[in-house]
Write a protein that holds these residues in place. Sequence first.
Motif, short mmCIF file in Angstrom:
data_model
loop_
_atom_site.label_atom_id
_atom_site.label_comp_id
_atom_site.label_asym_id
_atom_site.label_seq_id
_atom_site.Cartn_x
_atom_site.Cartn_y
_atom_site.Cartn_z
N GLU A 157 0.83 -1.08 0.10
CA GLU A 157 -0.01 0.14 0.00
C GLU A 157 0.70 1.25 0.03
OE1 GLU A 157 -3.26 2.30 3.07
OE2 GLU A 157 -2.77 0.15 3.39
N VAL A 158 0.48 2.17 -0.93
CA VAL A 158 0.97 3.60 -0.71
C VAL A 158 0.03 4.33 0.32
CG1 VAL A 158 1.26 5.77 -1.82
CG2 VAL A 158 1.53 3.54 -3.15
N SER A 159 0.77 4.28 1.55
CA SER A 159 -0.10 5.12 2.72
C SER A 159 -0.21 6.69 2.68
CB SER A 159 0.24 4.38 4.17
OG SER A 159 1.71 4.50 3.96
N ARG A 160 0.97 7.23 2.20
CA ARG A 160 1.16 8.55 2.03
C ARG A 160 1.74 8.99 0.65
NH1 ARG A 160 5.16 12.51 3.94
NH2 ARG A 160 6.19 10.78 4.77
N CYS A 161 0.89 9.94 -0.05
CA CYS A 161 1.40 10.54 -1.24
C CYS A 161 1.35 12.01 -1.13
CB CYS A 161 0.74 9.73 -2.42
SG CYS A 161 1.28 10.41 -3.91
N SER A 162 2.14 12.78 -0.62
CA SER A 162 2.06 14.19 -0.55
C SER A 162 2.91 15.00 -1.58
CB SER A 162 2.32 14.57 1.08
OG SER A 162 2.26 15.69 1.05
N GLY A 163 2.32 16.07 -2.10
CA GLY A 163 2.88 16.82 -3.29
C GLY A 163 2.24 17.40 -4.15
N ASP A 164 3.01 17.92 -5.24
CA ASP A 164 2.09 18.56 -6.41
C ASP A 164 2.74 18.15 -7.76
OD1 ASP A 164 0.20 20.58 -4.87
OD2 ASP A 164 2.18 21.13 -3.96
N ALA A 165 1.87 18.26 -8.59
CA ALA A 165 2.49 18.07 -10.21
C ALA A 165 1.81 18.90 -10.93
CB ALA A 165 2.27 16.72 -10.65
N PHE A 166 2.48 19.56 -11.94
CA PHE A 166 1.86 20.66 -12.67
C PHE A 166 2.49 20.59 -14.02
CE2 PHE A 166 5.55 22.12 -10.15
CZ PHE A 166 6.49 22.53 -11.19
N LEU A 167 1.69 21.51 -14.95
CA LEU A 167 2.15 21.56 -16.46
C LEU A 167 2.15 23.05 -16.47
CD1 LEU A 167 2.66 21.17 -19.31
CD2 LEU A 167 0.15 20.81 -19.49
N VAL A 168 3.25 23.63 -17.02
CA VAL A 168 3.17 25.03 -17.03
C VAL A 168 3.57 25.30 -18.52
CG1 VAL A 168 4.65 27.15 -16.86
CG2 VAL A 168 4.19 25.59 -14.98
N THR A 169 2.87 26.17 -19.43
CA THR A 169 3.04 26.71 -20.74
C THR A 169 3.48 27.82 -20.86
OG1 THR A 169 1.25 25.25 -21.31
CG2 THR A 169 2.06 26.94 -22.92
N VAL A 170 4.72 28.19 -20.99
CA VAL A 170 5.66 29.53 -21.41
C VAL A 170 5.96 29.68 -22.64
CG1 VAL A 170 7.31 30.92 -20.42
CG2 VAL A 170 6.37 29.19 -18.91
N ARG A 171 5.37 30.82 -23.21
CA ARG A 171 5.83 31.27 -24.60
C ARG A 171 5.75 29.92 -25.52
NH1 ARG A 171 11.34 34.83 -23.87
NH2 ARG A 171 10.22 36.57 -22.39
N ASN A 172 4.64 29.39 -25.23
CA ASN A 172 4.10 28.23 -26.22
C ASN A 172 4.87 26.97 -26.09
OD1 ASN A 172 1.87 27.36 -27.75
ND2 ASN A 172 2.80 27.85 -29.69
N LYS A 173 5.58 26.98 -25.08
CA LYS A 173 6.39 25.75 -24.74
C LYS A 173 5.99 24.98 -23.61
CE LYS A 173 10.73 27.28 -26.88
NZ LYS A 173 12.23 27.55 -26.80
N LYS A 174 6.10 23.81 -23.56
CA LYS A 174 5.52 23.05 -22.46
C LYS A 174 6.46 22.47 -21.35
CE LYS A 174 3.84 18.82 -23.12
NZ LYS A 174 3.27 17.52 -23.53
N ARG A 175 6.23 22.69 -20.05
CA ARG A 175 7.37 22.13 -19.03
C ARG A 175 6.51 21.82 -18.05
NH1 ARG A 175 10.77 27.77 -18.42
NH2 ARG A 175 11.58 27.83 -20.80
N VAL A 176 7.01 20.42 -17.49
CA VAL A 176 6.21 19.90 -16.18
C VAL A 176 7.20 19.51 -15.11
CG1 VAL A 176 4.82 18.43 -18.15
CG2 VAL A 176 7.11 17.51 -17.31
N GLY A 177 6.63 19.35 -14.00
CA GLY A 177 7.27 19.41 -12.71
C GLY A 177 6.46 18.71 -11.81
N TYR A 178 7.19 18.43 -10.78
CA TYR A 178 6.54 17.66 -9.57
C TYR A 178 7.42 17.75 -8.22
CZ TYR A 178 9.02 13.38 -10.18
OH TYR A 178 9.90 12.68 -10.29
N THR A 179 6.78 17.65 -7.11
CA THR A 179 7.63 17.41 -5.83
C THR A 179 6.78 16.53 -5.14
OG1 THR A 179 8.51 19.64 -5.87
CG2 THR A 179 8.77 18.62 -3.98
N TYR A 180 7.34 15.46 -4.66
CA TYR A 180 6.51 14.58 -3.80
C TYR A 180 7.45 13.85 -2.74
CZ TYR A 180 2.28 14.37 -6.67
OH TYR A 180 1.20 14.60 -7.22
N GLU A 181 6.53 13.27 -1.45
CA GLU A 181 7.17 12.45 -0.49
C GLU A 181 6.31 11.78 -0.37
OE1 GLU A 181 6.55 14.73 3.54
OE2 GLU A 181 7.78 15.91 2.34
N LEU A 182 6.83 10.26 -0.12
CA LEU A 182 5.93 9.05 -0.10
C LEU A 182 6.04 8.27 1.09
CD1 LEU A 182 6.49 7.95 -3.61
CD2 LEU A 182 4.65 9.35 -2.82
#
Length: 204
Positions: A100-125
């Motif tokens: 079981e994954v008992s804790r999944c804490s963080g954020d994931a996101f997609l950013v579009t800047v000047r018509n270019k795609k960038r993804v990122g995330y920060t998590y702790e498990l």
Amino acid sequence: MEETASATATAEPVAEEKATSYRYWVREATGDAAPLPAPRKLDAADLAANPVPTSLGSVWNQAGTWEEKNLNSWAHSRIKDLLGSLDPLEFSTGKASVYEVSRCSGDAFLVTVRNKKRVGYTYELSLKFKGEWLIKEENKKVKGHLEIPEFSFGELEDLEVNIRFSDDKDLSPDHKAQIRKDLKSFLSPIQEKLHVFENELKDR
């Protein structure tokens, strides 16, 4: 008497002029001006003649200047699916599985800047494990958590796993050290699953 009549005669054209001017503007406002074009639904030919420019952003952001999209719902679910399907491992004196994954804490996101795609995330498990080890010629059942400290996009090679036992009162320091060493073997398959997550995130 003549002066009065003259003044009256002079005033009449002014009043008539004002009335005429007033009626002129009323005619402008009530329909003498050109009518506004009626709205018309665009058909396929209109759309083909005026194609919408390709953009990575939303419809309202065709220039692709800046847009951030929250991917938490998908990311949380996907991480749990991937890490909940880890294969059990066997060691020289025992075996263990993550269930079981008992804790999944963080954020994931997609950013579009000047018509270019960038993804990122920060998590702790935190992953729950259970296992069984041969200790002093007796099989001991062991439970606990694999704690993964905060990590971010592109940092999987530096991933760490810390072991926390739910109940270790029957384990000597040497036995705990051996079990921790065995459980560190989960690090590599965890990294592989999270690489899959990163690649899928890039394609969002």
